[in-house]
Design a protein around this motif. Structure first.
Motif, PDB file in Angstrom:
ATOM      1  N   TYR A  19      70.452  59.586  31.530  1.00 42.67           N
ATOM      2  CA  TYR A  19      71.316  60.151  32.577  1.00 42.67           C
ATOM      3  C   TYR A  19      72.427  59.152  32.866  1.00 42.67           C
ATOM      4  CZ  TYR A  19      68.103  63.878  33.784  1.00 42.67           C
ATOM      5  OH  TYR A  19      67.332  65.008  33.743  1.00 42.67           O
ATOM      6  N   LEU A  20      73.622  59.680  33.075  1.00 41.72           N
ATOM      7  CA  LEU A  20      74.757  58.821  33.415  1.00 41.72           C
ATOM      8  C   LEU A  20      74.916  58.803  34.929  1.00 41.72           C
ATOM      9  CD1 LEU A  20      77.348  59.932  30.682  1.00 41.72           C
ATOM     10  CD2 LEU A  20      75.644  58.106  30.581  1.00 41.72           C
ATOM     11  N   LEU A  21      74.518  57.707  35.538  1.00 40.26           N
ATOM     12  CA  LEU A  21      74.692  57.566  37.001  1.00 40.26           C
ATOM     13  C   LEU A  21      76.022  56.856  37.224  1.00 40.26           C
ATOM     14  CD1 LEU A  21      71.044  56.455  37.697  1.00 40.26           C
ATOM     15  CD2 LEU A  21      71.997  58.709  38.120  1.00 40.26           C
ATOM     16  N   THR A  22      77.051  57.472  36.676  1.00 38.75           N
ATOM     17  CA  THR A  22      78.377  56.869  36.620  1.00 38.75           C
ATOM     18  C   THR A  22      79.383  57.904  37.125  1.00 38.75           C
ATOM     19  OG1 THR A  22      78.630  57.672  34.367  1.00 38.75           O
ATOM     20  CG2 THR A  22      77.736  55.470  34.604  1.00 38.75           C
ATOM     21  N   PRO A  23      80.612  57.453  37.461  1.00 35.97           N
ATOM     22  CA  PRO A  23      81.529  58.434  38.063  1.00 35.97           C
ATOM     23  C   PRO A  23      82.339  59.233  37.043  1.00 35.97           C
ATOM     24  CG  PRO A  23      82.431  56.233  38.222  1.00 35.97           C
ATOM     25  CD  PRO A  23      81.133  56.090  37.518  1.00 35.97           C
ATOM     26  N   ARG A 285      72.704  65.484  48.881  1.00 38.67           N
ATOM     27  CA  ARG A 285      71.243  65.335  48.834  1.00 38.67           C
ATOM     28  C   ARG A 285      70.864  64.248  47.806  1.00 38.67           C
ATOM     29  NH1 ARG A 285      67.019  65.226  51.573  1.00 38.67           N
ATOM     30  NH2 ARG A 285      65.140  65.787  50.469  1.00 38.67           N
ATOM     31  N   ASN A 286      71.551  64.256  46.663  1.00 36.53           N
ATOM     32  CA  ASN A 286      71.314  63.199  45.659  1.00 36.53           C
ATOM     33  C   ASN A 286      71.509  61.826  46.298  1.00 36.53           C
ATOM     34  OD1 ASN A 286      70.901  65.041  43.635  1.00 36.53           O
ATOM     35  ND2 ASN A 286      72.838  64.697  42.578  1.00 36.53           N
ATOM     36  N   ARG A 287      72.631  61.684  46.997  1.00 27.52           N
ATOM     37  CA  ARG A 287      72.946  60.390  47.629  1.00 27.52           C
ATOM     38  C   ARG A 287      71.884  60.028  48.668  1.00 27.52           C
ATOM     39  NH1 ARG A 287      77.432  60.768  51.879  1.00 27.52           N
ATOM     40  NH2 ARG A 287      75.653  61.710  52.920  1.00 27.52           N
ATOM     41  N   ASP A 288      71.538  60.994  49.530  1.00 32.36           N
ATOM     42  CA  ASP A 288      70.621  60.666  50.623  1.00 32.36           C
ATOM     43  C   ASP A 288      69.243  60.254  50.101  1.00 32.36           C
ATOM     44  OD1 ASP A 288      72.674  61.174  52.327  1.00 32.36           O
ATOM     45  OD2 ASP A 288      71.962  63.148  52.980  1.00 32.36           O
ATOM     46  N   VAL A 289      68.753  60.983  49.101  1.00 34.30           N
ATOM     47  CA  VAL A 289      67.440  60.659  48.537  1.00 34.30           C
ATOM     48  C   VAL A 289      67.493  59.279  47.852  1.00 34.30           C
ATOM     49  CG1 VAL A 289      65.838  61.315  46.670  1.00 34.30           C
ATOM     50  CG2 VAL A 289      66.689  63.043  48.286  1.00 34.30           C
ATOM     51  N   MET A 290      68.546  59.055  47.091  1.00 33.01           N
ATOM     52  CA  MET A 290      68.658  57.798  46.344  1.00 33.01           C
ATOM     53  C   MET A 290      68.849  56.613  47.300  1.00 33.01           C
ATOM     54  SD  MET A 290      71.143  55.609  44.993  1.00 33.01           S
ATOM     55  CE  MET A 290      72.684  56.498  44.953  1.00 33.01           C
ATOM     56  N   VAL A 291      69.736  56.758  48.296  1.00 35.23           N
ATOM     57  CA  VAL A 291      70.008  55.643  49.217  1.00 35.23           C
ATOM     58  C   VAL A 291      68.752  55.322  50.043  1.00 35.23           C
ATOM     59  CG1 VAL A 291      71.341  54.987  51.281  1.00 35.23           C
ATOM     60  CG2 VAL A 291      72.512  55.940  49.296  1.00 35.23           C
ATOM     61  N   ALA A 292      68.066  56.360  50.518  1.00 37.83           N
ATOM     62  CA  ALA A 292      66.858  56.111  51.322  1.00 37.83           C
ATOM     63  C   ALA A 292      65.819  55.367  50.480  1.00 37.83           C
ATOM     64  CB  ALA A 292      66.286  57.432  51.833  1.00 37.83           C
ATOM     65  N   HIS A 361      65.305  65.418  42.390  1.00 41.20           N
ATOM     66  CA  HIS A 361      64.103  65.003  41.648  1.00 41.20           C
ATOM     67  C   HIS A 361      64.451  63.859  40.693  1.00 41.20           C
ATOM     68  CE1 HIS A 361      62.032  68.429  43.304  1.00 41.20           C
ATOM     69  NE2 HIS A 361      63.041  69.191  42.917  1.00 41.20           N
ATOM     70  N   VAL A 362      65.604  63.995  40.068  1.00 43.11           N
ATOM     71  CA  VAL A 362      66.059  62.928  39.171  1.00 43.11           C
ATOM     72  C   VAL A 362      66.302  61.663  40.000  1.00 43.11           C
ATOM     73  CG1 VAL A 362      67.906  62.223  37.592  1.00 43.11           C
ATOM     74  CG2 VAL A 362      67.063  64.583  37.552  1.00 43.11           C
ATOM     75  N   MET A 363      66.880  61.817  41.190  1.00 41.78           N
ATOM     76  CA  MET A 363      67.189  60.646  42.017  1.00 41.78           C
ATOM     77  C   MET A 363      65.909  59.909  42.438  1.00 41.78           C
ATOM     78  SD  MET A 363      70.191  60.702  41.565  1.00 41.78           S
ATOM     79  CE  MET A 363      71.600  59.976  42.293  1.00 41.78           C
ATOM     80  N   ARG A 364      64.845  60.658  42.644  1.00 38.83           N
ATOM     81  CA  ARG A 364      63.562  59.998  42.982  1.00 38.83           C
ATOM     82  C   ARG A 364      63.099  59.154  41.796  1.00 38.83           C
ATOM     83  NH1 ARG A 364      62.471  64.933  45.598  1.00 38.83           N
ATOM     84  NH2 ARG A 364      62.999  64.574  47.773  1.00 38.83           N
TER      85      ARG A 364
END
Ligand SMILES: Cc1ncc(COP(=O)(O)O)c(C=O)c1O
Length: 401
Positions: A19-23, A285-292, A361-364
């Motif tokens: 996965y590319l966690l890039t911009p 939601r991706n951001r919130d799950v990942m940041v938390a 789910h991916v962010m988790r």
């Protein structure tokens, strides 16, 4: 929820593709990749229809109900479109106020320098937001300024700049606004009826989730008409591209046909997801799950929650001497995730993107991967050094809107 978005089958893990966690370039849907398995004649009526559909759909996303704007696609990466926008619309005797708080604002200034157009800079450093009051004051002080350029999401830190108050300051001073919404358009509201601008730029491989190959400028038709003969460059002349497209339905020079086909499929998926609101919701939601999750591991974000974009997030590197970014990057990659280095000048940092075809789910799993990477490095916690937290405290006075 995610799997209900029909994000599966997720080709990335199956093919061993991370996965590319890039911009952007970012992880795209399988059907977007698949749309490229066909060749198109660039002059053929089918492809001309595809170009017309693409511009109409982008204008609809921009909220141009009054038909005052036109969309002009331009071959190349996003920077080509920024250069085309500035070179086409800034008159040779014009002057631009550049609002910079990171690499892309500074690049806009550098572009103007290359173009030989006058500019003045408000440089807020690595991440402080340019405020409407500062813009208003600068426009009063310098009557020669004709245009302002603002970066919507400054991707180098991930800050979401206060575009509404900037647009209002520019409008009430009777000047014209350019917005570089490269990394935000399609997921963050930029409706022309609420945030009026002269021209806006974005590209195929960001929040619409296409593949790289072209950018696009959405501009007032009146601005395009007035820009005839103004551009310094043959290939980057937006007026000429627009006029030719209107006349023939074709791009002036070889179009990225496969990229356009992929983009149309990406636009279809964008619409199915609920347009800007739906896409913005998933990224948030991706951001919130990942940041938390990352905060639970001790990591700290550079920015206060108020300024965090749903696009990309900057984290400080941990204080633990056993931490090395290069090693962390490799361990994350082994676990199926490509992260991004930081761009801060004062403290060490890294970035994690929230955009692309992935969900909470991916962010988790990203957070689990970070936890196991820390363990493998022998790093007890993601807690940053005191200097980083002091740096962050400097932001505090500007946190209030
Ligand atoms: C805000 C912003 N402006 C400009 C660019 C330049 O785009 P490109 O790298 O496609 O030339 C980027 C790229 O990420 C960006 O995020």
């Amino acid at each position: 929820m995610a799997d209900a978005l029909s994000l599966n089958p997720l080709p990335a893990p199956k093919l061993g593709e991370p996965y590319l966690l890039t911009p952007g370039p970012l992880t795209t849907a399988y059907s977007v990749k698949e749309a490229m398995l066909r060749d198109w004649g660039s002059w053929d009526a089918d492809f001309r229809g595809m170009t017309a559909a693409l511009t109409q759909k982008l204008l609809a996303i921009a909220g141009d109900v009054a038909g005052e704007y036109a969309c002009v696609p331009m071959q190349g990466s996003g920077s080509f479109s920024v250069e085309a926008m500035l070179g086409t619309f800034v008159p040779r005797d014009g002057k631009v106020l550049v609002l910079a708080n990171g690499a892309y604002g500074l690049r806009a200034a550098e572009t103007l320098r290359y173009l030989g157009r006058a500019y003045t800079l408000i440089d807020k450093g690595d991440y402080m937001p340019p405020r409407g009051t500062e813009v208003a004051a600068a426009l009063v002080t310098d009557p020669a300024i004709t245009h302002v350029i603002a970066i919507h999401c400054e991707t180098s830190s991930g800050i979401l700049n206060p575009i509404g108050e900037i647009a209002e300051a520019v409008r009430s001073a009777g000047r014209k606004l350019f917005i570089d919404s490269m990394s935000a358009f399609g997921a963050v509201d930029l409706d022309v009826t609420r945030i009026p601008y002269e021209a806006m730029v974005s590209s195929a491989n960001k929040c619409i989730e296409g593949v790289p190959g072209f950018g696009f400028v959405i501009a007032r038709k009146s601005a395009l008409e007035a820009a005839k003969g103004n551009c310094h460059s043959l290939s980057l002349d937006l007026h000429a591209q627009w006029a030719y497209m209107q006349k023939s339905g074709q791009w002036r020079f070889t179009p990225p046909t496969h990229v356009v086909a992929a983009f149309l499929e990406a636009l279809r998926l964008h619409e199915v997801e609920g347009g800007v609101a739906g896409r913005g919701k998933r990224y948030t939601r991706n951001r919130d799950v990942m940041v938390a999750g990352m905060r639970d591991l001790g990591f700290e974000t550079l920015l206060d929650d108020l300024w965090l974009s749903p696009i990309i997030v900057t984290f400080f590197c941990p204080a633990d001497p056993a931490f090395s970014f290069t090693r962390f990057y490799e361990l994350m990659k082994e676990r199926g995730f490509i992260i991004y280095p930081g761009k801060l000048t004062v403290v060490d940092s890294f970035r994690v993107g929230c955009i692309g075809r992935m969900d909470e789910h991916v962010m988790r799993r990203v957070v689990q991967a970070a936890a196991s990477a820390l363990t493998e490095m022998g790093v007890a916690s993601g807690t940053p050094p005191a200097a980083a937290l002091e740096e962050r405290a400097k932001l505090a006075p500007s946190n209030a809107h």
